[in-house]
Design a protein around this motif. Structure first.
Motif, PDB file in Angstrom:
ATOM      1  N   THR A 156       0.852  -1.188   0.000  1.00 63.63           N
ATOM      2  CA  THR A 156       0.000   0.000   0.000  1.00 63.63           C
ATOM      3  C   THR A 156       0.884   1.233   0.000  1.00 63.63           C
ATOM      4  N   ALA A 157       1.324   1.621  -1.175  1.00 63.85           N
ATOM      5  CA  ALA A 157       2.244   2.764  -1.275  1.00 63.85           C
ATOM      6  C   ALA A 157       1.516   4.090  -1.093  1.00 63.85           C
ATOM      7  N   GLY A 158       0.310   4.208  -1.665  1.00 66.08           N
ATOM      8  CA  GLY A 158      -0.415   5.476  -1.587  1.00 66.08           C
ATOM      9  C   GLY A 158       0.021   6.424  -2.700  1.00 66.08           C
ATOM     10  N   GLU A 159      -0.906   7.284  -3.110  1.00 64.87           N
ATOM     11  CA  GLU A 159      -0.621   8.216  -4.200  1.00 64.87           C
ATOM     12  C   GLU A 159       0.044   9.488  -3.710  1.00 64.87           C
ATOM     13  N   SER A 160      -0.201   9.885  -2.496  1.00 66.37           N
ATOM     14  CA  SER A 160       0.389  11.113  -1.970  1.00 66.37           C
ATOM     15  C   SER A 160       1.356  10.785  -0.841  1.00 66.37           C
ATOM     16  N   LYS A 161       2.135  11.779  -0.474  1.00 64.86           N
ATOM     17  CA  LYS A 161       3.085  11.600   0.617  1.00 64.86           C
ATOM     18  C   LYS A 161       2.353  11.343   1.931  1.00 64.86           C
ATOM     19  N   GLN A 162       1.197  11.974   2.094  1.00 63.85           N
ATOM     20  CA  GLN A 162       0.427  11.785   3.309  1.00 63.85           C
ATOM     21  C   GLN A 162      -0.082  10.343   3.420  1.00 63.85           C
ATOM     22  N   GLU A 163      -0.565   9.784   2.299  1.00 63.82           N
ATOM     23  CA  GLU A 163      -1.032   8.411   2.311  1.00 63.82           C
ATOM     24  C   GLU A 163       0.109   7.441   2.580  1.00 63.82           C
ATOM     25  N   GLN A 164       1.299   7.758   2.055  1.00 61.19           N
ATOM     26  CA  GLN A 164       2.466   6.924   2.331  1.00 61.19           C
ATOM     27  C   GLN A 164       2.819   6.949   3.811  1.00 61.19           C
ATOM     28  N   THR A 165       2.666   8.112   4.411  1.00 57.38           N
ATOM     29  CA  THR A 165       2.926   8.224   5.851  1.00 57.38           C
ATOM     30  C   THR A 165       1.938   7.395   6.646  1.00 57.38           C
ATOM     31  N   PHE A 166       0.649   7.448   6.240  1.00 61.40           N
ATOM     32  CA  PHE A 166      -0.375   6.653   6.920  1.00 61.40           C
ATOM     33  C   PHE A 166      -0.073   5.155   6.778  1.00 61.40           C
ATOM     34  N   ALA A 167       0.333   4.729   5.591  1.00 60.21           N
ATOM     35  CA  ALA A 167       0.656   3.314   5.373  1.00 60.21           C
ATOM     36  C   ALA A 167       1.850   2.901   6.228  1.00 60.21           C
ATOM     37  N   ARG A 168       2.832   3.786   6.360  1.00 56.73           N
ATOM     38  CA  ARG A 168       4.001   3.479   7.180  1.00 56.73           C
ATOM     39  C   ARG A 168       3.626   3.372   8.658  1.00 56.73           C
ATOM     40  N   ASP A 169       2.730   4.242   9.113  1.00 62.84           N
ATOM     41  CA  ASP A 169       2.266   4.171  10.498  1.00 62.84           C
ATOM     42  C   ASP A 169       1.525   2.858  10.763  1.00 62.84           C
ATOM     43  N   SER A 170       0.717   2.433   9.793  1.00 63.02           N
ATOM     44  CA  SER A 170       0.003   1.163   9.943  1.00 63.02           C
ATOM     45  C   SER A 170       0.980  -0.009   9.995  1.00 63.02           C
ATOM     46  N   LEU A 171       2.044   0.068   9.191  1.00 63.13           N
ATOM     47  CA  LEU A 171       3.037  -0.999   9.182  1.00 63.13           C
ATOM     48  C   LEU A 171       3.787  -1.062  10.519  1.00 63.13           C
ATOM     49  N   LEU A 172       4.051   0.100  11.095  1.00 61.83           N
ATOM     50  CA  LEU A 172       4.698   0.128  12.408  1.00 61.83           C
ATOM     51  C   LEU A 172       3.798  -0.488  13.477  1.00 61.83           C
ATOM     52  N   ALA A 173       2.501  -0.211  13.391  1.00 64.83           N
ATOM     53  CA  ALA A 173       1.551  -0.815  14.336  1.00 64.83           C
ATOM     54  C   ALA A 173       1.504  -2.330  14.162  1.00 64.83           C
ATOM     55  N   LEU A 174       1.591  -2.776  12.913  1.00 65.02           N
ATOM     56  CA  LEU A 174       1.588  -4.218  12.654  1.00 65.02           C
ATOM     57  C   LEU A 174       2.848  -4.867  13.225  1.00 65.02           C
ATOM     58  N   ARG A 175       3.969  -4.168  13.167  1.00 63.02           N
ATOM     59  CA  ARG A 175       5.204  -4.720  13.729  1.00 63.02           C
ATOM     60  C   ARG A 175       5.077  -4.926  15.241  1.00 63.02           C
ATOM     61  N   GLU A 176       4.338  -4.048  15.893  1.00 62.12           N
ATOM     62  CA  GLU A 176       4.093  -4.229  17.324  1.00 62.12           C
ATOM     63  C   GLU A 176       3.265  -5.494  17.568  1.00 62.12           C
ATOM     64  N   VAL A 177       2.306  -5.744  16.686  1.00 57.20           N
ATOM     65  CA  VAL A 177       1.530  -6.985  16.778  1.00 57.20           C
ATOM     66  C   VAL A 177       2.452  -8.186  16.616  1.00 57.20           C
ATOM     67  N   GLY A 178       3.356  -8.103  15.636  1.00 61.69           N
ATOM     68  CA  GLY A 178       4.291  -9.200  15.389  1.00 61.69           C
ATOM     69  C   GLY A 178       5.220  -9.447  16.571  1.00 61.69           C
ATOM     70  N   ASP A 179       5.696  -8.359  17.187  1.00 59.66           N
ATOM     71  CA  ASP A 179       6.570  -8.508  18.354  1.00 59.66           C
ATOM     72  C   ASP A 179       5.834  -9.204  19.499  1.00 59.66           C
ATOM     73  N   ALA A 180       4.582  -8.792  19.727  1.00 59.56           N
ATOM     74  CA  ALA A 180       3.792  -9.410  20.796  1.00 59.56           C
ATOM     75  C   ALA A 180       3.479 -10.866  20.468  1.00 59.56           C
ATOM     76  N   ARG A 181       3.231 -11.153  19.186  1.00 65.46           N
ATOM     77  CA  ARG A 181       2.957 -12.541  18.785  1.00 65.46           C
ATOM     78  C   ARG A 181       4.174 -13.424  19.024  1.00 65.46           C
ATOM     79  N   ARG A 182       5.356 -12.953  18.637  1.00 59.59           N
ATOM     80  CA  ARG A 182       6.566 -13.745  18.837  1.00 59.59           C
ATOM     81  C   ARG A 182       6.822 -13.991  20.321  1.00 59.59           C
ATOM     82  N   ALA A 183       6.605 -12.969  21.126  1.00 68.09           N
ATOM     83  CA  ALA A 183       6.790 -13.132  22.571  1.00 68.09           C
ATOM     84  C   ALA A 183       5.787 -14.141  23.139  1.00 68.09           C
ATOM     85  N   ARG A 184       4.553 -14.089  22.626  1.00 68.16           N
ATOM     86  CA  ARG A 184       3.543 -15.051  23.095  1.00 68.16           C
ATOM     87  C   ARG A 184       3.924 -16.473  22.720  1.00 68.16           C
ATOM     88  N   MET A 185       4.423 -16.671  21.508  1.00 63.69           N
ATOM     89  CA  MET A 185       4.803 -18.005  21.087  1.00 63.69           C
ATOM     90  C   MET A 185       6.020 -18.517  21.861  1.00 63.69           C
TER      91      MET A 185
END
Length: 268
Positions: A156-185
């Motif tokens: 999800t690259a996004g057409e504008s710089k703002q959309e790219q920023t939003f996509a990057r923020d979502s990816l960072l939030a997903l990484r937190e999910v991944g970190d918690a998942r790995r710790a749980r496992m």
């Protein structure tokens, strides 16, 4: 102050199963039988001799200290594993809600796709992965959904710089999910080490044996005392066994934080 809304509570299921009752009865019977054999067949002069009696009492005191030390160490270890597992489940639920919030500014199509994947991932963890974690395994489907979420946000690259920023923020939030998942496992495999169990069982057997050796006559108080000691030791070890697995014992972590995340999805 802890927010209990986000807590991953420790669930207490019935600890007294048929196998535990059978083990307790067997231990009491065996301990009483050992007492009978010692009173009848161990020469009285051995049990009444001052040197042997002092030696048995000294060994019994050392063994009680050793048993108490190993038991305390094991309970602290099991309790820490339970607490850590509960914290990781809470972190995962919180991170999933943060991910859902972070997708709000995304374009409608990728936002809908990411949210559907996040919801499906959460349901899969609760319904499919939680039961198999009790057996020390994970759900391939849950991992597949997480990987699909990551690919979707990376694409999800996004057409504008703002959309790219939003996509990057979502990816960072997903990484937190991944970190918690790995710790749980990782917490799935956290158990009291086998060498501590061996030490506890051997020490418990010696406790009963030395107590029986110090009884001079076969009387009801002596029989009840030995049986009660065996029952107490079995009860303590059964409680420790219930705490031994963070996700599969009689005392285990429930996915309530993830269920709460599902409820939050519907209002975001």
């Amino acid at each position: 102050m802890v927010d209990h809304t986000w807590g991953a509570p420790v669930e207490l299921t019935p600890l007294v199963s048929l196998s535990a009752i059978a083990l307790a009865i067997s231990s009491v019977v065996v301990s009483i039988l050992a007492l009978v054999l010692m009173v009848r067949y161990v020469p009285e002069r051995w049990r009444e001799g001052s040197a042997l009696k002092d030696g048995v009492e000294h060994f019994s005191a050392l063994n009680r200290t050793l048993f108490s030390f190993i038991l305390a160490l094991s309970i602290v270890s099991a309790g820490a594993s339970l607490s850590k597992a509960g914290d990781e489940v809470s972190n995962e639920g919180s991170s999933l809600v943060n991910l859902y919030w972070a997708t709000r500014p995304l374009p409608e199509t990728p936002r809908t796709e990411v949210r559907e994947l996040a919801r499906e991932y959460t349901v899969t963890v609760i319904d499919d992965e939680w039961p198999v974690m009790a057996k020390g395994r994970s759900s391939p489907r849950a991992q597949q959904l997480y990987d699909e979420l990551r690919r979707k946000l990376q694409d999800t690259a996004g057409e504008s710089k703002q959309e790219q920023t939003f996509a990057r923020d979502s990816l960072l939030a997903l990484r937190e999910v991944g970190d918690a998942r790995r710790a749980r496992m990782l917490a799935v495999s956290q158990e009291v080490p086998n060498y501590l169990w061996i030490g506890l069982i051997l020490s418990a057997v010696l406790l009963v044996a030395t107590a029986a050796l110090q009884i001079q006559e076969l009387t009801w108080p002596g029989i009840v005392g030995i049986g009660g000691l065996a029952l107490l030791l079995v009860g303590v070890l059964t409680l420790l066994s219930a705490m031994n697995h963070p996700f599969g014992g009689g005392i285990h972590v429930e996915p309530d934080a993830l269920r709460f995340a599902l409820d939050r999805f519907s209002v975001i």
